[in-house]
Design a protein around this motif. Structure first.
Motif, PDB file in Angstrom:
ATOM      1  N   GLN A  30      50.655  37.347  38.456  1.00 43.17           N
ATOM      2  CA  GLN A  30      49.285  37.840  38.507  1.00 43.17           C
ATOM      3  C   GLN A  30      48.737  37.869  39.930  1.00 43.17           C
ATOM      4  O   GLN A  30      47.622  38.323  40.156  1.00 43.17           O
ATOM      5  N   ASP A 565      43.911  45.219  44.358  1.00 38.70           N
ATOM      6  CA  ASP A 565      44.576  44.621  43.213  1.00 38.70           C
ATOM      7  C   ASP A 565      43.590  44.507  42.055  1.00 38.70           C
ATOM      8  O   ASP A 565      42.607  43.769  42.139  1.00 38.70           O
ATOM      9  N   LYS A 567      44.788  43.714  38.972  1.00 42.02           N
ATOM     10  CA  LYS A 567      45.622  42.951  38.056  1.00 42.02           C
ATOM     11  C   LYS A 567      46.561  43.823  37.236  1.00 42.02           C
ATOM     12  O   LYS A 567      47.381  43.289  36.475  1.00 42.02           O
ATOM     13  N   THR A 568      46.463  45.129  37.369  1.00 47.49           N
ATOM     14  CA  THR A 568      47.474  46.028  36.800  1.00 47.49           C
ATOM     15  C   THR A 568      48.168  46.780  37.921  1.00 47.49           C
ATOM     16  O   THR A 568      49.393  46.814  37.997  1.00 47.49           O
ATOM     17  N   TRP A 569      47.386  47.360  38.805  1.00 47.19           N
ATOM     18  CA  TRP A 569      47.931  48.082  39.957  1.00 47.19           C
ATOM     19  C   TRP A 569      47.537  47.360  41.236  1.00 47.19           C
ATOM     20  O   TRP A 569      46.450  46.792  41.328  1.00 47.19           O
ATOM     21  N   TYR A 611      52.960  47.170  40.241  1.00 46.45           N
ATOM     22  CA  TYR A 611      52.513  47.560  38.899  1.00 46.45           C
ATOM     23  C   TYR A 611      52.912  46.468  37.919  1.00 46.45           C
ATOM     24  O   TYR A 611      54.057  45.992  37.924  1.00 46.45           O
ATOM     25  N   ARG A 612      51.947  46.047  37.084  1.00 51.23           N
ATOM     26  CA  ARG A 612      52.195  45.057  36.048  1.00 51.23           C
ATOM     27  C   ARG A 612      52.059  45.735  34.687  1.00 51.23           C
ATOM     28  O   ARG A 612      50.967  45.812  34.121  1.00 51.23           O
ATOM     29  N   PRO A 613      53.141  46.256  34.116  1.00 49.46           N
ATOM     30  CA  PRO A 613      53.040  46.966  32.839  1.00 49.46           C
ATOM     31  C   PRO A 613      52.708  46.049  31.673  1.00 49.46           C
ATOM     32  O   PRO A 613      52.161  46.497  30.660  1.00 49.46           O
ATOM     33  N   ARG A 614      53.059  44.760  31.792  1.00 51.71           N
ATOM     34  CA  ARG A 614      52.740  43.792  30.744  1.00 51.71           C
ATOM     35  C   ARG A 614      52.824  42.398  31.343  1.00 51.71           C
ATOM     36  O   ARG A 614      53.286  42.205  32.462  1.00 51.71           O
ATOM     37  N   LYS A 615      52.374  41.422  30.567  1.00 46.78           N
ATOM     38  CA  LYS A 615      52.441  40.042  31.008  1.00 46.78           C
ATOM     39  C   LYS A 615      53.895  39.632  31.225  1.00 46.78           C
ATOM     40  O   LYS A 615      54.766  39.916  30.401  1.00 46.78           O
TER      41      LYS A 615
END
Length: 667
Positions: A30, A565, A567-569, A611-615
Motif C-alpha cells: 500500500q 498515489d 492507493k490504486t495508481w 498499479y494495485r489491481p487488488r489487495k
C-alpha cells in the motif's frame, strides 16, 4: 508535565521493539514508491527494503544505500560497489547483518560486506550517523548500518508468503520468495533470492564488463515460550559470480556460509528490563581469476582468499529509574584470513593447494550507553566503550612477519535532544571514535616493484585512527510539511590514507584531516494524492598534513521528486543533480580506490509508475536515466583494459534502463 514526543523518547521498554511485528506484506504493497528515505529520529534513518522504489530495485546492500542522502557508491562493475558515507569508506562504516559482522576476503575489495547483503531478505535497514553510539563494535567513525529481520508477533497459527519478480534492461531479472509459519510458541521462516544481469551499456552505447549472477538462502527457526522470551537459530548460504570493469580479474565465487544463535528475554525484573546474547560464525570463500569471465590477456591466474569471522555479544538493559535506562555489555570478534593462488597450468588444481594464513585479528570490547530524560522536553544520551584489539602478521617474507600489533581503543559520545514543540526536535552531539588499521591497510607493499608485489617492507604497523565529531540537527513534521537537516564537523587524527606508488603497488600512511558537511530532506504533501520532496548532501574534506584536498570526497548532490498515489495508481518523477568535483588529490584515497582527476557534473531524470489491481498485488515500472546520459561518479574506479570492451576514464554508470516489477503477498 506531558511526556516528550515518541521520536524523543527511547526509554527501553520500547525494548519490545525486538518482538514487534515488522511491516506486513500487505502494508508494503500500500506504500507509495519509495525514492529517498528521510531521517526519522536524531541521526537515524529507517527504511523498508521491500517497499518499491526508484531507481531500479536494489540487488545488493550498497545499491540500496546509495539512495539515502549522504551515501555514494564506488562503482567497479554491475554489482558489489563499495558504499561511502560522508566521504568515509570501508571499515569506517560498520555493516551488521542481524547484529553479526561480516567482512570480505578479497584484498582488492571485490567483496565488501554489502556484497553479501540481499536487501529484500531483511525487514528493516537502519542507518545511525556518526560516532553517536557505542553498541555496535569499535571504529565506526562514519556510522553504522543495520540490516535487520524481525519475526512476526502471532496470535494463533498462521502461514504467510510473499515474493517479487523483476525484469529489466540488459537481461536483468530478479526473483525473491519469503515464507514463514508459526504460532505463539514457535516460528520458522525462509527467504530465497536470485539476481542476474548481463553486461550493461553506458549512455553512449558502449558495453561495460559488468555481468553478474547472485543467489542467497536465509532462514531462521525460533522458540517463543512466552511473549517475553525468544531463542532463535539462523542460517544463511549465498554464492555467485561477477565481472569487473576496473581490474584484470573477475569474481568467480562469493561463497558465504553463516550460522547464528540468539537469545532475548524481556521484563525479567523491575530493574532488569532486557537480557540478550548472540553468537555467530561467518565464513567467506572467494575466488577471482582472469580467464573464467573474460579472455585472459596473458598467463592465467587465480586467487582464492577466505575469511572466517566468529563473534558474540551479551548485553543487559537496566531501568535505573522512570527517566533513566542503561544498556551495558561485552562483545568479541575473531578474524582469520588465508590465501592460496596459482598461475599458468597450475590454475586447474588451485583448490587442492594448501591455504597460507596471512593475518589474524582479535577484538574484545565493553560498552555502556545511558539514556536520561531531564524533563518532559529534554534528554541526554551518552556512552563509553573500550576495546582491546590485536592483529598478527602471519605472512612470510615481510619485515613484520610473525609480529603482533596491540591497540587499546576508546570511544564515547554525549548527545542532547530537545523537543522545542510537539512538531520540532533539535539535537547536538559530540562523539569520539578510534579505529585500528584493517586487513586492507595493513597488507600494503610500499617497496613492491613488480606485478607480483614481492617487496619485503610492510605497512602492518599503523597508528590507530582517531575521529572527534560534532553533529547537530533539526527534525520538523507538521501537517503536510516534513523536513530535517543534519550538519557535522570532524577532526581526524592519524587518518589512514592509501597512496598509489605505481601501477602495481600502494602503501598506507597516517595523516591529519578535517571533514564537514550536511544532509537535508524536505517533503510537502499537495493534497491527498500528490507529494513533492527534495534532498541535499554535501561534504568537504581537507588533508591538514599536506594542505591539499582530502581524497575520495563525493561532490554536492541534490534530488528533487514528485509523486502521485491514490492507493490504486501511482506515478513519480526523480531528478538527480550532481555537481562536478574539482577538488581532488591524484593518486591518494582509501583501500577501495584513489583520486584520478576532476569529474564533470550531471543531471539524471527517472520516471516510475505503479498499479494495485487488488489487495496483495502491486505492479511497478520505471525508466532510469531517461535521456540516456553518459556519466560516471567522481569516486568510481578507473576503467581497465578488458578484451572486447572500450576502456573509459572511470567505470561509467548504466545508460537508459527499463524495469518492471511485481510484488505479491499470499496469506
Amino acid at each position: 508535565m506531558p511526556r516528550p514526543p515518541a521520536q524523543l523518547r527511547a526509554l527501553p521498554l520500547a525494548l519490545a521493539a525486538s518482538f514487534a511485528a515488522p511491516v506486513h506484506a500487505h502494508d508494503i504493497l500500500q506504500e507509495v514508491v519509495v525514492t529517498a528515505p528521510a531521517m526519522a529520529a536524531p541521526l537515524t534513518v529507517i527504511t523498508n527494503p521491500r517497499a518499491p522504489r526508484q531507481p531500479a530495485p536494489a540487488h545488493d546492500g550498497a545499491d540500496y544505500l546509495k539512495n539515502i542522502p549522504g551515501f555514494a557508491v564506488i562503482r567497479k562493475g554491475g554489482t558489489d560497489g563499495d558504499p561511502v558515507f560522508r566521504g568515509m569508506a570501508a571499515s569506517r562504516l560498520g555493516i551488521l547483518l542481524d547484529g553479526e559482522m561480516i567482512l570480505g576476503g578479497c584484498g582488492m575489495r571485490m567483496d565488501p560486506p554489502t556484497a553479501y547483503v540481499f536487501p529484500e531478505a531483511f525487514d528493516r535497514i537502519t542507518v545511525l550517523k556518526g560516532p553517536q553510539t557505542v553498541k555496535y563494535g569499535p571504529g565506526n567513525s562514519a556510522g553504522v548500518v543495520l540490516f535487520e529481520r524481525e519475526p512476526k508477533v502471532r496470535k494463533g497459527f498462521s502461514a504467510d508468503a510473499e515474493g517479487s519478480l523483476l525484469a529489466g534492461s540488459f537481461g536483468r531479472n530478479d526473483q525473491v520468495l519469503k515464507a514463514d509459519v508459526g504460532n505463539e510458541s514457535y516460528y520458522g521462516e525462509i527467504t530465497g533470492t536470485h539476481s542476474h544481469s548481463q553486461d550493461y551499456k553506458d549512455g553512449s552505447g558502449r558495453q561495460v564488463h559488468s555481468r553478474y549472477d547472485r543467489w542467497s538462502v536465509n532462514g531462521a527457526i525460533g522458540l517463543t515460550p512466552d511473549e517475553n522470551t525468544r531463542l532463535e537459530l539462523s542460517f544463511a548460504k549465498s554464492d555467485g559470480h561477477a565481472a569487473y570493469a576496473d581490474r584484470s580479474m573477475d569474481g568467480t565465487a562469493f561463497d558465504r556460509t553463516n550460522v547464528g544463535l540468539k537469545f532475548e528475554k524481556l521484563r525479567i525484573s523491575p530493574l532488569l528490563a532486557r537480557l540478550e546474547g548472540q553468537i555467530y560464525r561467518n565464513y567467506v570463500d572467494h575466488v577471482m581469476d582472469n580467464y573464467s569471465l573474460r579472455t585472459a590477456a596473458g598467463m592465467q591466474m587465480v586467487s582464492n582468499p577466505d575469511r572466517e569471522t566468529q563473534g558474540g555479544r551479551m548485553a543487559a538493559t537496566l531501568e535505573l529509574s522512570p527517566r533513566s535506562a542503561l544498556e551495558t555489555g561485552i562483545d568479541f570478534q575473531t578474524n582469520d584470513h588465508t590465501l592460496r593462488k596459482a598461475s599458468g597450468t597450475a590454475v586447474t588444481g588451485y583448490d587442492e593447494l594448501a591455504r597460507s594464513p596471512d593475518m589474524r585479528f582479535r577484538t574484545w570490547g565493553v560498552f555502556s550507553e545511558l539514556t536520561h530524560e531531564l524533563n518532559a522536553a529534554h534528554r541526554l544520551i551518552g556512552g563509553a566503550r573500550l576495546d582491546w584489539n590485536e592483529a598478527e602478521d602471519q605472512r612470510s617474507g615481510k619485515t613484520t612477519s610473525g609480529r603482533s600489533d596491540k591497540d587499546t581503543l576508546k570511544a564515547g559520545f554525549l548527545r542532547w535532544e530537545s523537543a522545542l514543540a510537539p512538531t520540532t526536535t533539535v539535537y547536538a552531539g559530540l562523539g569520539h571514535s578510534e579505529r585500528a588499521a584493517d586487513y586492507w591497510e595493513r597488507t600494503k607493499a610500499p617497496d613492491a616493484t613488480s606485478s607480483t608485489m614481492t617487496g619485503s617492507a610492510s605497512t602492518f604497523f599503523l597508528k590507530p585512527e582517531r575521529t572527534t565529531q560534532l553533529d547537530v540537527g533539526v527534525i520538523h513534521a507538521a501537517g503536510p510539511l516534513r523536513g530535517s537537516a543534519s550538519l557535522f564537523y570532524a577532526r581526524h587524527k592519524d587518518f589512514i590514507q592509501i597512496r598509489q606508488i605505481n601501477a602495481f603497488a600502494t602503501d598506507a600512511l597516517n595523516i591529519d584531516a578535517t571533514t564537514y558537511g550536511l544532509e537535508g530532506d524536505l517533503s510537502y504533501a499537495l493534497g491527498r494524492f500528490w507529494k513533492t520532496w527534495t534532498t541535499l548532501a554535501w561534504v568537504h574534506g581537507e588533508n591538514d598534513s599536506t594542505g591539499r584536498p582530502l581524497s575520495q570526497i563525493p561532490p554536492l548532490e541534490a534530488r528533487l521528486g514528485t509523486g502521485y498515489d491514490d492507493k490504486t495508481w501511482s506515478a513519480g518523477a526523480l531528478l538527480r543533480v550532481v555537481q562536478g568535483q574539482k577538488r581532488y588529490d591524484a593518486g591518494y584515497g582509501n583501500v577501495v580506490g584513489q583520486d584520478i582527476g576532476a569529474s564533470a557534473g550531471f543531471a539524471i531524470v527517472s520516471l516510475n509508475a505503479g498499479y494495485r489491481p487488488r489487495k496483495g498485488l502491486l505492479v511497478t515500472a520505471g525508466v532510469d536515466n531517461l535521456f540516456n546520459r553518459t556519466y560516471a561518479e567522481f569516486i568510481s574506479r578507473s576503467g581497465a583494459m578488458v578484451g572486447g570492451f572500450t576502456q573509459t576514464t572511470r567505470v561509467n554508470e548504466p545508460g537508459r534502463t527499463l524495469w518492471l516489477k511485481a510484488n505479491i503477498a499470499l496469506n
